[in-house]
Scaffold this motif. Sequence first.
Motif, PDB file in Angstrom:
ATOM      1  N   LEU A   1       0.849  -1.195   0.000  1.00  0.00           N
ATOM      2  CA  LEU A   1       0.000   0.000   0.000  1.00  0.00           C
ATOM      3  C   LEU A   1       0.883   1.243   0.000  1.00  0.00           C
ATOM      4  CD1 LEU A   1      -2.759   1.428   0.372  1.00  0.00           C
ATOM      5  CD2 LEU A   1      -2.436   1.141   2.843  1.00  0.00           C
ATOM      6  N   VAL A   2       0.594   2.168  -0.904  1.00  0.00           N
ATOM      7  CA  VAL A   2       1.379   3.391  -1.005  1.00  0.00           C
ATOM      8  C   VAL A   2       0.445   4.550  -1.314  1.00  0.00           C
ATOM      9  CG1 VAL A   2       1.872   3.042  -3.463  1.00  0.00           C
ATOM     10  CG2 VAL A   2       3.441   4.413  -2.073  1.00  0.00           C
ATOM     11  N   GLN A   3       0.799   5.721  -0.860  1.00  0.00           N
ATOM     12  CA  GLN A   3       0.000   6.907  -1.124  1.00  0.00           C
ATOM     13  C   GLN A   3       0.222   7.413  -2.549  1.00  0.00           C
ATOM     14  OE1 GLN A   3       0.870   9.814   1.908  1.00  0.00           O
ATOM     15  NE2 GLN A   3      -0.561   8.891   3.358  1.00  0.00           N
ATOM     16  N   PRO A   4      -0.738   8.109  -3.112  1.00  0.00           N
ATOM     17  CA  PRO A   4      -0.526   8.708  -4.437  1.00  0.00           C
ATOM     18  C   PRO A   4       0.719   9.584  -4.443  1.00  0.00           C
ATOM     19  CG  PRO A   4      -2.836   8.844  -3.828  1.00  0.00           C
ATOM     20  CD  PRO A   4      -2.111   8.319  -2.619  1.00  0.00           C
ATOM     21  N   GLY A   5       1.486   9.460  -5.527  1.00  0.00           N
ATOM     22  CA  GLY A   5       2.744  10.176  -5.627  1.00  0.00           C
ATOM     23  C   GLY A   5       3.932   9.418  -5.085  1.00  0.00           C
ATOM     24  N   GLY A   6       3.674   8.313  -4.422  1.00  0.00           N
ATOM     25  CA  GLY A   6       4.748   7.521  -3.831  1.00  0.00           C
ATOM     26  C   GLY A   6       5.403   6.577  -4.816  1.00  0.00           C
TER      27      GLY A   6
ATOM     28  N   LEU B   1       3.208   7.212  -8.346  1.00  0.00           N
ATOM     29  CA  LEU B   1       2.095   6.274  -8.456  1.00  0.00           C
ATOM     30  C   LEU B   1       0.751   6.974  -8.338  1.00  0.00           C
ATOM     31  CD1 LEU B   1       3.691   3.340  -6.511  1.00  0.00           C
ATOM     32  CD2 LEU B   1       2.687   3.155  -8.782  1.00  0.00           C
ATOM     33  N   LYS B   2      -0.212   6.450  -9.083  1.00  0.00           N
ATOM     34  CA  LYS B   2      -1.563   7.001  -9.127  1.00  0.00           C
ATOM     35  C   LYS B   2      -2.556   5.929  -8.674  1.00  0.00           C
ATOM     36  CE  LYS B   2      -0.312   9.595 -13.312  1.00  0.00           C
ATOM     37  NZ  LYS B   2      -0.660   9.844 -14.736  1.00  0.00           N
ATOM     38  N   PRO B   3      -3.719   6.346  -8.198  1.00  0.00           N
ATOM     39  CA  PRO B   3      -4.732   5.341  -7.810  1.00  0.00           C
ATOM     40  C   PRO B   3      -5.060   4.361  -8.934  1.00  0.00           C
ATOM     41  CG  PRO B   3      -5.343   7.491  -6.977  1.00  0.00           C
ATOM     42  CD  PRO B   3      -4.139   7.698  -7.849  1.00  0.00           C
ATOM     43  N   GLU B   4      -4.995   4.813 -10.166  1.00  0.00           N
ATOM     44  CA  GLU B   4      -5.311   3.922 -11.286  1.00  0.00           C
ATOM     45  C   GLU B   4      -4.216   2.891 -11.541  1.00  0.00           C
ATOM     46  OE1 GLU B   4      -5.374   7.294 -11.264  1.00  0.00           O
ATOM     47  OE2 GLU B   4      -4.696   8.111 -13.208  1.00  0.00           O
ATOM     48  N   ASP B   5      -3.101   2.983 -10.843  1.00  0.00           N
ATOM     49  CA  ASP B   5      -2.065   1.945 -10.928  1.00  0.00           C
ATOM     50  C   ASP B   5      -2.382   0.761 -10.014  1.00  0.00           C
ATOM     51  OD1 ASP B   5       0.346   4.579 -11.055  1.00  0.00           O
ATOM     52  OD2 ASP B   5      -0.360   3.364 -12.740  1.00  0.00           O
ATOM     53  N   THR B   6      -3.418   0.884  -9.219  1.00  0.00           N
ATOM     54  CA  THR B   6      -3.807  -0.205  -8.319  1.00  0.00           C
ATOM     55  C   THR B   6      -4.184  -1.448  -9.112  1.00  0.00           C
ATOM     56  OG1 THR B   6      -4.577   1.301  -6.592  1.00  0.00           O
ATOM     57  CG2 THR B   6      -5.503  -0.923  -6.601  1.00  0.00           C
TER      58      THR B   6
ATOM     59  N   THR C   1       6.199 -19.728 -22.147  1.00  0.00           N
ATOM     60  CA  THR C   1       5.884 -18.543 -21.369  1.00  0.00           C
ATOM     61  C   THR C   1       5.489 -18.978 -19.970  1.00  0.00           C
ATOM     62  OG1 THR C   1       4.668 -16.440 -21.368  1.00  0.00           O
ATOM     63  CG2 THR C   1       3.452 -18.418 -22.040  1.00  0.00           C
ATOM     64  N   TYR C   2       5.944 -18.215 -19.000  1.00  0.00           N
ATOM     65  CA  TYR C   2       5.713 -18.553 -17.598  1.00  0.00           C
ATOM     66  C   TYR C   2       5.251 -17.308 -16.852  1.00  0.00           C
ATOM     67  CZ  TYR C   2       8.659 -22.473 -19.020  1.00  0.00           C
ATOM     68  OH  TYR C   2       9.185 -23.560 -19.688  1.00  0.00           O
ATOM     69  N   TRP C   3       4.432 -17.542 -15.823  1.00  0.00           N
ATOM     70  CA  TRP C   3       3.879 -16.444 -15.024  1.00  0.00           C
ATOM     71  C   TRP C   3       4.158 -16.652 -13.544  1.00  0.00           C
ATOM     72  CZ3 TRP C   3       1.635 -12.248 -17.265  1.00  0.00           C
ATOM     73  CH2 TRP C   3       1.248 -12.363 -18.614  1.00  0.00           C
ATOM     74  N   GLY C   4       4.306 -15.530 -12.847  1.00  0.00           N
ATOM     75  CA  GLY C   4       4.358 -15.569 -11.400  1.00  0.00           C
ATOM     76  C   GLY C   4       2.961 -15.551 -10.813  1.00  0.00           C
ATOM     77  N   GLN C   5       2.900 -15.565  -9.483  1.00  0.00           N
ATOM     78  CA  GLN C   5       1.612 -15.642  -8.801  1.00  0.00           C
ATOM     79  C   GLN C   5       0.990 -14.270  -8.600  1.00  0.00           C
ATOM     80  OE1 GLN C   5       4.476 -15.619  -7.273  1.00  0.00           O
ATOM     81  NE2 GLN C   5       4.173 -14.171  -5.587  1.00  0.00           N
ATOM     82  N   GLY C   6       1.774 -13.213  -8.792  1.00  0.00           N
ATOM     83  CA  GLY C   6       1.263 -11.858  -8.667  1.00  0.00           C
ATOM     84  C   GLY C   6       1.522 -11.239  -7.311  1.00  0.00           C
ATOM     85  N   THR C   7       1.620  -9.920  -7.293  1.00  0.00           N
ATOM     86  CA  THR C   7       1.774  -9.159  -6.056  1.00  0.00           C
ATOM     87  C   THR C   7       0.854  -7.944  -6.131  1.00  0.00           C
ATOM     88  OG1 THR C   7       3.367  -8.141  -4.538  1.00  0.00           O
ATOM     89  CG2 THR C   7       3.750  -7.798  -6.894  1.00  0.00           C
ATOM     90  N   GLN C   8       0.150  -7.683  -5.031  1.00  0.00           N
ATOM     91  CA  GLN C   8      -0.839  -6.607  -5.011  1.00  0.00           C
ATOM     92  C   GLN C   8      -0.159  -5.263  -4.797  1.00  0.00           C
ATOM     93  OE1 GLN C   8      -4.423  -6.720  -5.280  1.00  0.00           O
ATOM     94  NE2 GLN C   8      -4.136  -4.494  -5.397  1.00  0.00           N
ATOM     95  N   VAL C   9      -0.537  -4.300  -5.617  1.00  0.00           N
ATOM     96  CA  VAL C   9      -0.122  -2.910  -5.451  1.00  0.00           C
ATOM     97  C   VAL C   9      -1.395  -2.078  -5.287  1.00  0.00           C
ATOM     98  CG1 VAL C   9       0.929  -0.900  -6.539  1.00  0.00           C
ATOM     99  CG2 VAL C   9       2.019  -3.148  -6.745  1.00  0.00           C
ATOM    100  N   THR C  10      -1.479  -1.354  -4.177  1.00  0.00           N
ATOM    101  CA  THR C  10      -2.630  -0.504  -3.902  1.00  0.00           C
ATOM    102  C   THR C  10      -2.156   0.919  -3.676  1.00  0.00           C
ATOM    103  OG1 THR C  10      -3.829  -2.353  -2.881  1.00  0.00           O
ATOM    104  CG2 THR C  10      -4.629  -0.130  -2.424  1.00  0.00           C
ATOM    105  N   VAL C  11      -2.691   1.840  -4.472  1.00  0.00           N
ATOM    106  CA  VAL C  11      -2.325   3.244  -4.360  1.00  0.00           C
ATOM    107  C   VAL C  11      -3.547   3.998  -3.833  1.00  0.00           C
ATOM    108  CG1 VAL C  11      -1.405   5.271  -5.520  1.00  0.00           C
ATOM    109  CG2 VAL C  11      -0.781   2.970  -6.324  1.00  0.00           C
ATOM    110  N   SER C  12      -3.448   4.433  -2.609  1.00  0.00           N
ATOM    111  CA  SER C  12      -4.601   5.056  -1.966  1.00  0.00           C
ATOM    112  C   SER C  12      -4.149   5.939  -0.817  1.00  0.00           C
ATOM    113  CB  SER C  12      -5.556   3.979  -1.434  1.00  0.00           C
ATOM    114  OG  SER C  12      -6.632   4.566  -0.718  1.00  0.00           O
ATOM    115  N   SER C  13      -4.894   7.016  -0.587  1.00  0.00           N
ATOM    116  CA  SER C  13      -4.611   7.878   0.560  1.00  0.00           C
ATOM    117  C   SER C  13      -5.459   7.461   1.763  1.00  0.00           C
ATOM    118  CB  SER C  13      -4.879   9.334   0.199  1.00  0.00           C
ATOM    119  OG  SER C  13      -6.190   9.497  -0.283  1.00  0.00           O
TER     120      SER C  13
END
Length: 117
Positions: A11-16, A85-90, A105-117
């Motif tokens: 979790l990161v704030q906008p602009g972070g 970072l922008k909220p739409e990058d979530t 082709t191979y994929w990872g399991q994913g990692t969550q990115v949340t951009v929010s104040s």
Amino acid sequence: QVRLVESGGGLVQPGGSLKLSCAVSGITFRLYAMGWYRQAPGKQRELVATITKDGNTNYADAVKGRFTISRDNAKNTVFLQMNSLKPEDTAVYYCNANSLGGKFTYWGQGTQVTVSS
């Protein structure tokens, strides 16, 4: 066994900033093109950035100038530095490995990115 393990989301704030990492094992990493993709709730998975085995990069218009993809062939790791970072990058961010010609082709399991104040 091929493994792609993403880390660095959160979790990161906008602009972070955040830096994602993807540690790869089970393939000859230096021969693969690597990429980052993301999928937001209710949306299709989309390309964020790619880097060829020779280091050539490509970015989605939405992230140009803010995100940087890089790779360390000695550590079998690909990175995604995300700034302004922008909220739409979530989204859930996925690491991808793609062989020459796309045969494997191979994929990872994913990692969550949340951009929010």
